[in-house]
Enzyme design. Sequence first.
Site, PDB file in Angstrom:
ATOM      1  N   LYS A 117       0.819  -1.216   0.000  1.00  0.00           N
ATOM      2  CA  LYS A 117       0.000   0.000   0.000  1.00  0.00           C
ATOM      3  C   LYS A 117       0.845   1.256   0.000  1.00  0.00           C
ATOM      4  CE  LYS A 117      -4.255  -1.671   2.162  1.00  0.00           C
ATOM      5  NZ  LYS A 117      -5.087  -1.556   3.363  1.00  0.00           N
ATOM      6  N   LYS A 201      -8.287 -10.491  -8.760  1.00  0.00           N
ATOM      7  CA  LYS A 201      -9.404 -10.509  -7.819  1.00  0.00           C
ATOM      8  C   LYS A 201     -10.434  -9.426  -8.161  1.00  0.00           C
ATOM      9  CE  LYS A 201      -9.276 -10.250  -3.092  1.00  0.00           C
ATOM     10  NZ  LYS A 201      -8.661 -10.220  -1.764  1.00  0.00           N
ATOM     11  N   LYS A 204     -12.767  -3.437  -5.477  1.00  0.00           N
ATOM     12  CA  LYS A 204     -13.449  -2.149  -5.530  1.00  0.00           C
ATOM     13  C   LYS A 204     -12.539  -1.074  -6.095  1.00  0.00           C
ATOM     14  CE  LYS A 204     -12.974  -2.038  -0.491  1.00  0.00           C
ATOM     15  NZ  LYS A 204     -13.737  -2.057   0.752  1.00  0.00           N
TER      16      LYS A 204
END
Length: 338
Positions: A117, A201, A204
């Site tokens: 991240k 995957k 969102k």
Amino acid sequence: MTHKPLVLSGMQPTNTLHLGNYLGALKNWVRMQNEMPCLFCVVDMHAITTDAAYGKPEELTRATREVAAAYIAAGVDPARTPVFNQGQVPEHAELSWIFNCVARLGWMDRMTQFKEKSGKHKERSSVGLYTYPVLMAADILVYKATHVPVGEDQKQHLELSRDIAQKFNNDFGVPDFFPQPEPVITGAATRVMSLRDGTKKMSKSEESDLSRINLTDDAEAIANKIRRAKTDPLPLPDSKDGLKDRPEAENLLNIYAALADQDRDQVIAEFAGQQFSGFKQKLADLTVAKIGPVTAEMRRLLADPAEIDRTLKSGAARARAIAVPVMEEVRRRVGFIQ
Ligand code: TRP
């Protein structure tokens, strides 16, 4: 000493929820409710470590209500199971500070999700993003929760929670004060992949909205996305070996099996040798039949935000009833005068 079984899990209120969250997590939570006492939290404090929520109060509030509505619409019964947002239970933050003093920098530096991240610019990341897994440990342990349904990507954070629990118990001389929380890996069989790329995957954060079925999509949008889902030119295989190197076919069959509560082999047998067009029509109908009522219920709940807020408040009060005595003992053990 053995700890009483208690389930805790949570999702971040960032962007909208999708089919992957429903099949991979929510469906399992609903089932677990019948097996053990549960607590389901909307982790708004975690959300402010992301650009999607930080500095965007209205968006965070909206997304928090939406996630709470999704839990309930999926079948979490708030009368039985507290549904609450983390920000209303200050004990999470308080325990998190103490855990910041328990966790070692060496442990934190191993966290792969932080590395992903924070990317190339670690120095520009917030301190909150770095200690995110410590807050997660506090979320779990402030209730002495024993079972934590999470995706594969959260396993390392669960291990950190166990290390923190053990070191606290050891350093403060209270063996077994905190349990060793067990991950319950959900969605292993139903890893829902992107409709545009069967190797990624469903997410969102993926740019194309066609890649996912959102829990706010209506029937027409659902059918359209399935019709346009990527496939390959071959007909559907007649055995699972035939799915090798066909990630899109595999994903659509998995979704069908999960929605229909059927074995994947059964689904393969049912559609063996058929063209995608007919299968996609059946999948679209099934998805609308199963997800439609959830999205409709979500929309109904979201039309009355004050009612959702009341549910969250009552959930927080019930969650606090568990957390407050735990924190009192933690403060005493640490040596804080209270
Ligand atoms: N980190 C989790 C995720 O991204 C969300 C989360 C926060 C969580 N606190 C938790 C999950 C406690 C389980 C238990 O999926």
